[in-house]
Structures are given as C-alpha cells and as structure tokens.
Design a protein around this motif. Structure first.
Motif, PDB file in Angstrom:
ATOM      1  N   GLY A  56      26.572 -31.272  32.190  1.00 26.14           N
ATOM      2  CA  GLY A  56      25.425 -32.119  32.500  1.00 26.14           C
ATOM      3  C   GLY A  56      24.575 -31.638  33.653  1.00 26.14           C
ATOM      4  O   GLY A  56      23.620 -32.322  34.050  1.00 26.14           O
ATOM      5  N   MET A  57      24.866 -30.476  34.227  1.00 27.12           N
ATOM      6  CA  MET A  57      24.151 -29.991  35.406  1.00 27.12           C
ATOM      7  C   MET A  57      22.816 -29.360  35.000  1.00 27.12           C
ATOM      8  O   MET A  57      22.769 -28.514  34.111  1.00 27.12           O
ATOM      9  N   THR A  58      21.744 -29.773  35.669  1.00 22.47           N
ATOM     10  CA  THR A  58      20.397 -29.326  35.298  1.00 22.47           C
ATOM     11  C   THR A  58      19.617 -28.974  36.545  1.00 22.47           C
ATOM     12  O   THR A  58      19.210 -29.855  37.300  1.00 22.47           O
ATOM     13  N   ASN A  59      19.429 -27.674  36.771  1.00 26.89           N
ATOM     14  CA  ASN A  59      18.659 -27.253  37.946  1.00 26.89           C
ATOM     15  C   ASN A  59      17.194 -27.016  37.566  1.00 26.89           C
ATOM     16  O   ASN A  59      16.811 -27.183  36.405  1.00 26.89           O
ATOM     17  N   PRO A  60      16.340 -26.643  38.511  1.00 33.86           N
ATOM     18  CA  PRO A  60      14.904 -26.507  38.194  1.00 33.86           C
ATOM     19  C   PRO A  60      14.566 -25.449  37.158  1.00 33.86           C
ATOM     20  O   PRO A  60      13.441 -25.431  36.654  1.00 33.86           O
ATOM     21  N   PHE A  61      15.524 -24.570  36.819  1.00 33.05           N
ATOM     22  CA  PHE A  61      15.217 -23.472  35.907  1.00 33.05           C
ATOM     23  C   PHE A  61      15.598 -23.775  34.459  1.00 33.05           C
ATOM     24  O   PHE A  61      15.496 -22.906  33.596  1.00 33.05           O
ATOM     25  N   VAL A  62      16.011 -25.011  34.179  1.00 33.31           N
ATOM     26  CA  VAL A  62      16.346 -25.400  32.809  1.00 33.31           C
ATOM     27  C   VAL A  62      15.089 -25.730  32.003  1.00 33.31           C
ATOM     28  O   VAL A  62      14.991 -25.408  30.810  1.00 33.31           O
ATOM     29  N   ALA A  63      14.115 -26.351  32.623  1.00 35.92           N
ATOM     30  CA  ALA A  63      12.952 -26.853  31.882  1.00 35.92           C
ATOM     31  C   ALA A  63      12.186 -25.754  31.162  1.00 35.92           C
ATOM     32  O   ALA A  63      11.716 -25.966  30.036  1.00 35.92           O
ATOM     33  N   GLY A  64      12.033 -24.601  31.779  1.00 35.03           N
ATOM     34  CA  GLY A  64      11.256 -23.522  31.166  1.00 35.03           C
ATOM     35  C   GLY A  64      11.807 -23.087  29.820  1.00 35.03           C
ATOM     36  O   GLY A  64      11.078 -23.068  28.811  1.00 35.03           O
ATOM     37  N   PRO A  65      13.106 -22.710  29.736  1.00 41.09           N
ATOM     38  CA  PRO A  65      13.662 -22.336  28.431  1.00 41.09           C
ATOM     39  C   PRO A  65      13.633 -23.468  27.409  1.00 41.09           C
ATOM     40  O   PRO A  65      13.417 -23.216  26.221  1.00 41.09           O
ATOM     41  N   LEU A  66      13.847 -24.702  27.844  1.00 41.75           N
ATOM     42  CA  LEU A  66      13.779 -25.809  26.901  1.00 41.75           C
ATOM     43  C   LEU A  66      12.380 -25.923  26.312  1.00 41.75           C
ATOM     44  O   LEU A  66      12.197 -26.122  25.101  1.00 41.75           O
ATOM     45  N   HIS A  67      11.379 -25.803  27.159  1.00 37.38           N
ATOM     46  CA  HIS A  67       9.983 -25.855  26.711  1.00 37.38           C
ATOM     47  C   HIS A  67       9.684 -24.717  25.735  1.00 37.38           C
ATOM     48  O   HIS A  67       9.058 -24.909  24.697  1.00 37.38           O
ATOM     49  N   ALA A  68      10.176 -23.522  26.066  1.00 37.19           N
ATOM     50  CA  ALA A  68       9.898 -22.347  25.234  1.00 37.19           C
ATOM     51  C   ALA A  68      10.538 -22.454  23.854  1.00 37.19           C
ATOM     52  O   ALA A  68       9.961 -21.975  22.862  1.00 37.19           O
TER      53      ALA A  68
END
Length: 267
Positions: free
Chosen positions: A181-193
C-alpha cells in the motif's frame, strides 16, 4: 517476459487532478516554515518544519491517501456487493483459491507480481478463464524499499509488470495496487502513462504475515459491508490463505453479500 508490441499499448491517460499538486503543497508548507522561523524564531520554526516533513512522509505509508496519486477507496458500483482482491500471486495457492471462488460463485481481482506471472503464465490464463480480473502489483514486489524507489525504478517496476501481464493476457490490466500500500510521489507518473487506477482497501486481516485463520477472518468481518474492498493474499509461508478465503466467502454468504467485479471507474 515482455509483451509483443502488437499486444500491448499504454492506455490513453485520463484527465484528473494535477499530478504534482503535492509539490505545490510542500513548497507552500516550507515557505510557511521559513516565515514562522523568521517571525518567531526556532522555537516555532523547528517544530513546524518537523511536523510538515512528518506529514508529507507519513502519506507514503497510508494506503488510502490521495496526496501522491488518485486512489479507488470503495468498490465502484451499487448493490450488496464487495470487491475481493487477492495480492502477491500467482502462487501454489492459486488453483485452490480459484476452486473456492467457483464453489461460491464469487469473482475476484488478482493483483499479480510480474516476475511471478512470467514464471507461471498458465495460472494467469486460468484466472482469466474462470472469469476473474488481473491487477498490476509491481514487477518484483520489493516490499522493504518500495516506498523509497526513485522515478526510474518506480517506472520500471510498474511498467515491466504491465508489459508482462499484457503479454500473457492479451490486454493490459486497468487496476494497480502499491506494494504494502505504500505510494510515494513517483507512483502517479507511471499510473498516468499506463492508464492504471490505484486501488486501496477497506477490510483486511493481515493475512500476508503469520496468522491464525479464525482470528484473521474475524478481523476482516468487522469491515464487511456493501462497497467494501477486501484485501487478501495468496502464497504466504503460513499456508493459511485458502482457509482464510473460505472463511471470508462463508461470512459473505451469511451477510447476504456477493463478491462481484467492480463497474468501470469514470476517468
């Protein structure tokens, strides 16, 4: 295993809240710290700095936090239904868990680890053949340091798992769950892509670690209600995951709840 280009294309990214809103919030908080330090001295500035840093760091470890990436926090759709999610497969438990789901006419999303799926593609096909869904749960499941991965490593973990699962299944997963469940600031980019939607949970029994099935099912049962997202695991060393799933399925039937795959989430 890498998917052929003819099978895999990243999804078209959806519109949504700005992905770097957290950065503006962090900058604003530090400006406030500077002002407090200048106006009132270190007695005010130092505690403010510590608290602001603790807040932004703490959000990494909160599975339902939306600060660094959007997250689905309840099962999409209506009715007396829950969403069963099973992490960390495929594993030797997969066939038994599929049989249990069939026996109870239940459906689940299996959040698979890319490297494990590549080693056992037949199990991935069997999950799909029985009408269940797949989710992306990273490529190597680095649970000790996933929270600290930088942008390149995070993109590799999510992207490689997506390519592997798409290559096996023929279509890419639409769901994603962060490791532990750990989500740092660098997760959003790949999810968006990759057009992925991050999924949290509302009911858990801590069945990924050493546990006793009856107590574990009781912990999950406390939070079973329409719209719940149930977190389960497979392949844990304690060997109780099928028994825990059996208990959860029995509890759902007692409560008149069904385990149904969610309706699509609007972008």
């Amino acid at each position: 295993m890498t998917a052929p280009e003819t099978l895999y294309r990243p999804h078209t990214p959806r519109a949504g809240r700005p992905r770097h809103l957290w950065a503006w919030a962090l900058a604003a908080s530090q400006l406030a710290v500077v002002w407090l330090w200048w106006r009132y001295g270190w007695q005010a500035g130092l505690p403010a700095m510590v608290l602001s840093h603790a807040y932004f760091m703490g959000q990494v470890f909160l599975p339902r936090s939306r600060l660094y990436a959007p997250v689905v926090r309840t099962r999409p759709g209506s009715g007396a239904a829950v969403w069963l999610t099973i992490d960390d497969g495929p594993s030797d438990d997969t066939p038994a868990m599929l049989d249990l789901l069939d026996a109870h006419d239940a459906k689940a999303t299996f959040f698979l680890v890319g490297e494990r799926a590549a080693r056992q593609p037949a199990l991935v096909h069997e999950i799909l053949r029985r009408g269940h869904d797949l989710g992306n749960h990273s490529d190597s499941h680095p649970q000790a340091w996933f929270w600290a991965l930088g942008p390149k490593a995070m993109a590799r973990e999510i992207g490689q798992a997506q390519r592997t699962l798409a290559g096996i299944a023929g279509t890419p997963p639409r769901w994603y769950r962060s490791v532990v469940g750990m989500t740092n600031p660098f997760v959003a980019g790949p999810l968006h892509a990759h057009g992925l939607q991050r999924v949290a949970w509302t009911a858990r029994g801590f069945d990924g670690v050493d546990c006793e099935p009856v107590q574990t099912v009781a912990r999950i049962a406390r939070d079973l209600a329409p719209g719940a997202i149930v977190l389960l695991h497979e392949g844990a060393a304690h060997g109780h995951n099928p028994a825990i799933l059996r208990g959860v399925l029995a509890e759902l039937e007692t409560r008149g709840l069904r385990a149904v795959l969610p309706e699509p989430v609007a972008g």
